[in-house]
Enzyme design. Structure first.
Site, mmCIF file in Angstrom:
data_model
loop_
_atom_site.group_PDB
_atom_site.id
_atom_site.type_symbol
_atom_site.label_atom_id
_atom_site.label_comp_id
_atom_site.label_asym_id
_atom_site.label_seq_id
_atom_site.Cartn_x
_atom_site.Cartn_y
_atom_site.Cartn_z
ATOM 1 N N GLU A 189 1.644 -11.195 -2.011
ATOM 2 C CA GLU A 189 0.794 -11.512 -3.166
ATOM 3 C C GLU A 189 1.287 -11.881 -4.450
ATOM 4 O O GLU A 189 1.285 -11.103 -5.440
ATOM 5 C CB GLU A 189 -0.166 -10.319 -3.421
ATOM 6 C CG GLU A 189 -0.969 -9.981 -2.145
ATOM 7 C CD GLU A 189 -1.993 -8.843 -2.174
ATOM 8 O OE1 GLU A 189 -1.786 -8.039 -3.143
ATOM 9 O OE2 GLU A 189 -3.077 -8.784 -1.437
ATOM 10 N N LYS B 209 0.212 -0.758 6.945
ATOM 11 C CA LYS B 209 -1.312 -0.239 6.537
ATOM 12 C C LYS B 209 -2.129 -0.233 7.911
ATOM 13 O O LYS B 209 -1.730 -0.635 8.959
ATOM 14 C CB LYS B 209 -2.296 -1.458 5.832
ATOM 15 C CG LYS B 209 -1.743 -1.606 4.375
ATOM 16 C CD LYS B 209 -2.383 -2.459 3.613
ATOM 17 C CE LYS B 209 -2.094 -2.765 2.384
ATOM 18 N NZ LYS B 209 -2.754 -3.413 1.178
ATOM 19 N N ASP C 259 -6.426 -5.169 5.332
ATOM 20 C CA ASP C 259 -6.220 -4.732 4.026
ATOM 21 C C ASP C 259 -7.310 -3.450 3.624
ATOM 22 O O ASP C 259 -8.099 -3.604 2.727
ATOM 23 C CB ASP C 259 -6.296 -5.716 3.007
ATOM 24 C CG ASP C 259 -5.906 -5.187 1.574
ATOM 25 O OD1 ASP C 259 -5.383 -4.148 1.263
ATOM 26 O OD2 ASP C 259 -5.883 -5.704 0.592
ATOM 27 N N GLU D 60 -10.542 2.261 -3.035
ATOM 28 C CA GLU D 60 -10.452 0.816 -3.451
ATOM 29 C C GLU D 60 -11.658 -0.043 -2.960
ATOM 30 O O GLU D 60 -12.135 -0.736 -3.601
ATOM 31 C CB GLU D 60 -9.016 -0.117 -3.055
ATOM 32 C CG GLU D 60 -9.080 -1.605 -3.627
ATOM 33 C CD GLU D 60 -7.956 -2.355 -3.217
ATOM 34 O OE1 GLU D 60 -6.839 -1.476 -2.698
ATOM 35 O OE2 GLU D 60 -7.837 -3.515 -3.445
ATOM 36 N N TRP E 176 -8.679 -15.274 0.633
ATOM 37 C CA TRP E 176 -9.142 -14.196 0.000
ATOM 38 C C TRP E 176 -10.581 -14.321 -0.275
ATOM 39 O O TRP E 176 -11.205 -13.808 -1.166
ATOM 40 C CB TRP E 176 -8.450 -14.566 -1.402
ATOM 41 C CG TRP E 176 -7.110 -13.889 -1.768
ATOM 42 C CD1 TRP E 176 -6.453 -13.148 -0.762
ATOM 43 C CD2 TRP E 176 -5.981 -14.195 -2.788
ATOM 44 N NE1 TRP E 176 -5.080 -12.927 -1.214
ATOM 45 C CE2 TRP E 176 -4.911 -13.489 -2.437
ATOM 46 C CE3 TRP E 176 -6.146 -14.755 -3.932
ATOM 47 C CZ2 TRP E 176 -3.711 -13.300 -2.981
ATOM 48 C CZ3 TRP E 176 -4.707 -14.817 -4.751
ATOM 49 C CH2 TRP E 176 -3.473 -13.856 -4.265
HETATM 50 C C1 GCV Z 1 -1.238 -2.970 -5.078
HETATM 51 C C2 GCV Z 1 -4.591 -4.988 -2.211
HETATM 52 C C3 GCV Z 1 -4.962 -4.420 -3.409
HETATM 53 C C4 GCV Z 1 -3.896 -4.819 -4.365
HETATM 54 C C5 GCV Z 1 -2.669 -4.237 -3.754
HETATM 55 C C6 GCV Z 1 -2.396 -4.655 -2.576
HETATM 56 C C7 GCV Z 1 -1.148 -4.191 -1.895
HETATM 57 O O1 GCV Z 1 -4.500 -6.348 -2.158
HETATM 58 O O2 GCV Z 1 -6.024 -5.146 -3.910
HETATM 59 O O3 GCV Z 1 -4.054 -4.319 -5.581
HETATM 60 O O4 GCV Z 1 -1.386 -4.064 -4.749
HETATM 61 O O5 GCV Z 1 -3.303 -4.506 -1.748
HETATM 62 O O6 GCV Z 1 -1.474 -3.159 -0.942
HETATM 63 O O7 GCV Z 1 -0.092 -4.509 -2.216
#
Ligand code: GCV
Length: 701
Positions: A270, A338, A343, A371, A523
Site C-alpha cells: 500500500e 493476517k 484484509d 476497523e 480496492w
Molecule cells: C495501517 C488496511 C487498513 C490500513 C492499514 C492496512 C495494513 O488496508 O485500511 O489502514 O494500514 O490495512 O494492515 O497495513
C-alpha cells in the site's frame, strides 16, 4: 443522634443499594484497593514488587507467598509460567522460576477473586501458548497521521514526555493482567523519524515504564529510513553500506533500550517502501534486518500483507510471495500473517499461509480495533472471530493441525512463537476503546494469546464478571449477547462469504456499487462480489482463480466444491447462481435476504437485552451502551437496505414477503458520501447522511 450521624447513615444506606457511576476507565481492573493482604516474597525485584503491591492492595483472602524457585516442575514452565498451590483458609503459594511468572500468578489469583471463583484448594500450573504476545498500535506516535480515522491520534501522548501520562500505568497493568508482554508503539505505516535520537529518547522512557510489567517495546520501521533521513542514497538490502547502517542503528537503539524487542515491517505494501524498490525480495529485506537484530536477540516481524494490482487474485498473493522462500529466512524472522487472505473482513477463511511455511515461524495478526466492524459504534465481540481462526484445521500434517498448533511451536518446533493484535486503545476517551464492550476485544486477545485453549465464551463471561457484576441475571444474558454479536455483524454486513463491500472513502458503511475511475480494481467492491445476472461471488475454485489450490487437502476440496463448501464462505470461493438451492432449501437470493434481515433483528434483540439490564449497571455505562446500540440498529438497517436493494438489481427477484421491507430507497443510499468518517470539517459532504442517520457522525471516539 446528631446531624453528621444521620448523614452517615443515609450515605451508608444509599451506598449499599446504589450502583455507582463509572466511566469505564478502570477497565476490568475494578477490584477494591483497600485490602491489607499479607504477602511475602523470597526475593525482591521491580516485577515482584508490582505483584506484591497488586496483591497487598486487592487480595481479600488468606496470606500469599511469592517464591522464586528452581525446581524441575517450575522451570519447565519457562520464566513466565507459574504454579499456584494452597487453600482458601491457610493461603496460597505462587511459585515461578522468574519474576514475570509471579506477576502472572498474582493476576491469576485476583481474577479468581473478582469472578467469584476462588476454590477451596488450588493446584494449578500455567504457561503461555506463545512466547511473544504483542499489541500492534497503529498509532501516529508523533508522526503525521497517515492512516484511517479509526486509528488517528496517539495513545502515547509523546508531546508530554518525559512527563509520564497517568494512563501508562493502567495500560501496563491491564496488559500484564491478561498476559500481554510486548507492544509495537507506532503505526506500520511508519515514519522514519521514529529512529532519530529525539524519538528514541521517548521510546526509552516508555520502555522504562512498561518494563516492571514485563512488557517489551518494539517499533515499526520504514524500510527506506536511511534514505529518508538523508543518510544514504539507497536502502538496497544487499548493499554493504545499508547493512552497516542498520547494524549501527540497531546498536544505537539497544543503548537506549537494552531489552528492545525488535522491528515490525510493512514493506512494499500500500505504498510503503521495501526491498522490491531495489529489485530485491522480501527474503533479502527480512534477512538483512534479522542480521542487524540478531546480536541483540531482537526479532523482525515481517508482514505478509503484500499485494499488487495485477491479474492475480489478491487473496493468493501473500502465499505466492512468501511460501516459496520457506526455509530461507533467518531464525529470528517471523512472518506475520493476517488471519484471513485479504484484509480483516467481517469474516474470512483462514490465510492459506498457515501451515504452509513449516520451516519459518509464522504468527497470526488479528485486528482488535473494529476497523471493519462499525468502529467503536458497534457491539461486536471478537472472541468468536479469534477462536474461529485459531481452531480452524489447516490439515498441514493431517487432522488436528489447527492454526493454533501451526503457530504455537508444538507442530513445527519453532523456538520463537508469537501472536499479535492491532490495538483498539485510544488516548482520547475515558473508557479506552470508544465502546465499553470494545474493551472485551482487548481482553480476549490477551487471554487467548496466553492460552489458546480457552473458549471465547468462558473469556467473555470472565470479562463481564470483572467489568460489570457477578450477578447471574446480568452475566448470562450479556455473555449470550456478546457471543452472538459478531455473527450479527456478519449477517447485516457481509453474510455467506461476501467481503469488501465497504465504501471507498472509509471502512464504515456500505457501497457495494462504488466505482472510482482512478482506484485500483482490488480496492473496489465489484472486484470481490462479482454480482451479475447469473449470480454472486468470487470463483476461486480450480476453474476460477484457484485460490483453493493453496490449501491442504481436504480443505482444498471441501472449499472448492459448491456442495461441500461451508456456507459461511460460499461466496468467497464460488460464483453462485441466484436460484441455487442452499442447505436451508431456500434459493441463494432468499437466503441472502434472510441473513441480512437476521442481522438487523439480532441487534434489535441486543437492545432489548441491554435495556433489561439497567438495574445492574451504573447509569453512565448503561446510557453509553444504550446509545451505541441505537446507532448500531440504524447502521444495520443501512447495511441491509443498501446491500439487498443493490443486489436485487442483479437478482431481479422480490425480497421474501415475510421479511421486513427496506426503509430507504437505493438512490438515497447511493447519495450518502461519508468520505472519511471522523473528518468533522468535511461535514458538508455528510449532510445527506446526517439527515438520514444523524447519530453516527463522530465515529464513536
Ligand atoms: C495501517 C488496511 C487498513 C490500513 C492499514 C492496512 C495494513 O488496508 O485500511 O489502514 O494500514 O490495512 O494492515 O497495513
Amino acid at each position: 443522634m446528631n446531624k453528621l450521624n444521620l448523614i452517615l447513615i443515609a450515605l451508608f444506606i444509599m451506598g449499599s443499594t446504589m450502583v455507582y457511576a463509572e466511566d469505564g476507565s478502570l477497565l476490568w481492573l475494578r477490584a477494591k484497593t483497600d485490602a491489607h493482604a499479607q504477602v511475602v516474597a523470597n526475593k525482591q525485584g521491580r516485577t515482584i514488587d508490582v505483584a506484591v503491591e497488586e496483591l497487598q492492595t486487592q487480595w481479600q483472602g488468606a496470606p500469599v507467598q511469592l517464591m522464586i524457585v528452581n525446581t524441575k516442575e517450575v522451570t519447565a514452565l519457562g520464566g513466565e509460567g507459574f504454579t499456584i498451590s494452597g487453600n482458601k483458609s491457610k493461603g496460597f503459594t505462587i511459585a515461578a522460576s522468574a519474576e514475570a511468572g509471579l506477576l502472572y500468578g498474582a493476576y491469576y489469583l485476583l481474577r479468581l477473586q473478582e469472578t467469584n471463583a476462588v476454590p477451596a484448594t488450588l493446584n494449578v500450573s500455567e504457561k503461555p501458548s506463545y512466547t511473544i504476545r504483542i499489541l500492534n498500535h497503529w498509532d501516529s506516535f508523533g508522526a503525521e497521521d497517515n492512516t484511517r480515522a479509526a486509528f488517528r491520534g496517539s495513545f502515547w501522548k509523546p508531546e508530554e514526555l518525559p512527563q509520564i501520562p497517568a494512563s501508562y500505568k493502567q495500560y501496563a497493568r491491564a496488559n500484564a493482567s491478561i498476559g500481554i508482554n510486548a507492544t509495537v508503539l507506532n503505526n506500520v505505516n511508519a515514519s522514519p523519524a521514529v529512529l532519530t535520537a529525539r524519538w528514541l529518547e521517548k521510546v526509552k522512557t516508555i520502555a522504562n515504564e512498561l518494563r516492571p510489567y514485563n512488557i517489551k517495546v518494539y517499533l515499526s520501521v520504514d524500510f527506506a529510513t536511511p534514505v529518508r533521513l538523508g543518510e544514504l542514497t539507497t536502502a538496497d538490502p544487499l548493499n554493504k553500506n545499508v547493512q552497516k547502517w542498520w547494524k549501527s542503528k540497531v546498536d544505537e537503539i539497544y543503548k537506549y533500550v537494552p531489552d528492545f524487542g525488535g522491528f515490525l515491517m510493512k514493506a512494499n505494501s500500500e505504498g510503503t517502501s521495501g526491498p522490491r524498490d531495489y529489485g530485491r525480495t522480501h527474503l533479502d529485506g527480512a534477512n538483512m534486518m534479522a542480521d542487524a537484530l540478531a546480536p541483540h536477540k531482537g526479532v523482525i516481524m515481517w508482514r505478509a500483507f503484500v499485494y499488487d494490482p495485477n491479474e492475480t487474485d489478491r487473496a493468493k498473493q501473500a502465499y505466492l510471495e512468501f511460501q516459496p522462500n520457506d526455509g530461507k529466512f533467518r531464525s529470528n524472522v517471523i512472518i506475520q500473517v493476517k488471519n484471513g487472505p485479504v484484509d480483516f473482513q467481517p469474516r474470512e477463511p483462514i490465510s492459506s499461509l498457515f501451515g504452509a511455511m513449516q520451516k519459518t515461524p509464522v504468527m497470526v495478526e488479528f485486528e482488535i480495533v473494529q476497523e471493519y466492524l462499525g468502529y467503536a459504534n458497534h457491539l461486536a465481540y471478537l472472541g468468536t472471530t479469534f477462536e474461529e481462526c485459531l481452531d480452524t484445521d489447516t490439515y498441514a500434517k493431517g487432522t488436528g493441525s489447527t492454526v493454533a498448533k501451526t503457530t504455537d511451536g508444538t507442530m513445527f518446533g519453532h523456538k520463537i512463537t508469537a501472536i499479535s493484535g492491532v490495538a483498539n486503545i485510544r488516548g482520547n476517551v475515558a473508557n479506552w476503546c470508544g465502546h465499553q464492550f470494545a474493551q472485551a476485544n482487548w481482553y480476549v486477545f490477551g487471554r487467548l494469546a496466553w492460552n489458546h485453549n480457552l473458549s471465547a465464551e468462558a473469556i467473555a463471561e470472565e470479562w463481564v464478571r470483572q467489568t460489570f457484576t457477578n450477578d447471574e441475571a446480568f452475566v448470562l444474558p450479556v455473555t449470550d449477547m456478546m457471543m452472538r454479536s459478531r455473527e450479527a455483524e456478519v449477517d447485516f454486513m457481509m453474510p455467506l462469504g461476501l467481503h469488501h463491500l465497504f465504501a471507498f472513502g472509509h471502512h464504515y458503511g456500505p457501497e457495494p456499487w462504488v466505482e472510482v475511475s482512478f482506484a485500483r480494481p482490488d480496492w473496489l467492491p465489484s472486484y470481490y462480489h462479482k454480482a451479475d445476472a447469473v449470480g454472486l461471488g468470487y470463483d476461486r475454485t480450480i476453474t476460477g482463480s484457484n485460490a483453493v489450490g493453496q490449501y491442504f487437502s481436504p480443505l482444498r476440496e471441501s472449499y472448492g466444491n459448491l456442495t461441500t463448501c461451508d456456507e459461511r464462505f460460499l461466496l468467497w470461493f464460488h460464483h453462485v447462481p441466484w436460484t441455487y438451492t442452499m442447505k436451508s432449501g431456500r434459493t441463494l437470493w432468499d437466503e441472502l435476504c434472510y441473513h441480512y434481515d437476521r442481522g438487523v433483528q439480532e441487534v434489535r434483540d441486543f437492545q432489548k437485552t441491554w435495556d433489561r439490564m439497567e438495574k445492574y449497571v451504573d447509569s453512565e455505562r448503561f446510557a453509553h451502551v444504550q446509545s451505541r446500540l441505537r446507532i448500531q440498529v440504524s447502521d444495520a438497517i443501512w447495511w441491509r437496505d443498501a446491500c439487498v436493494l443493490y443486489f436485487q438489481t442483479f437478482a431481479k427477484t422480490p425480497i421474501p414477503y415475510n421479511l421486513e421491507r427496506p426503509t430507504m430507497d437505493l438512490e438515497t443510499l447511493k447519495a450518502i458520501d461519508l468520505v472519511d468518517f471522523n473528518y468533522r470539517e468535511k461535514a458538508d459532504r455528510n449532510k445527506e447522511r446526517e439527515k438520514i442517520i444523524p447519530k453516527i457522525i463522530g465515529g464513536g471516539y
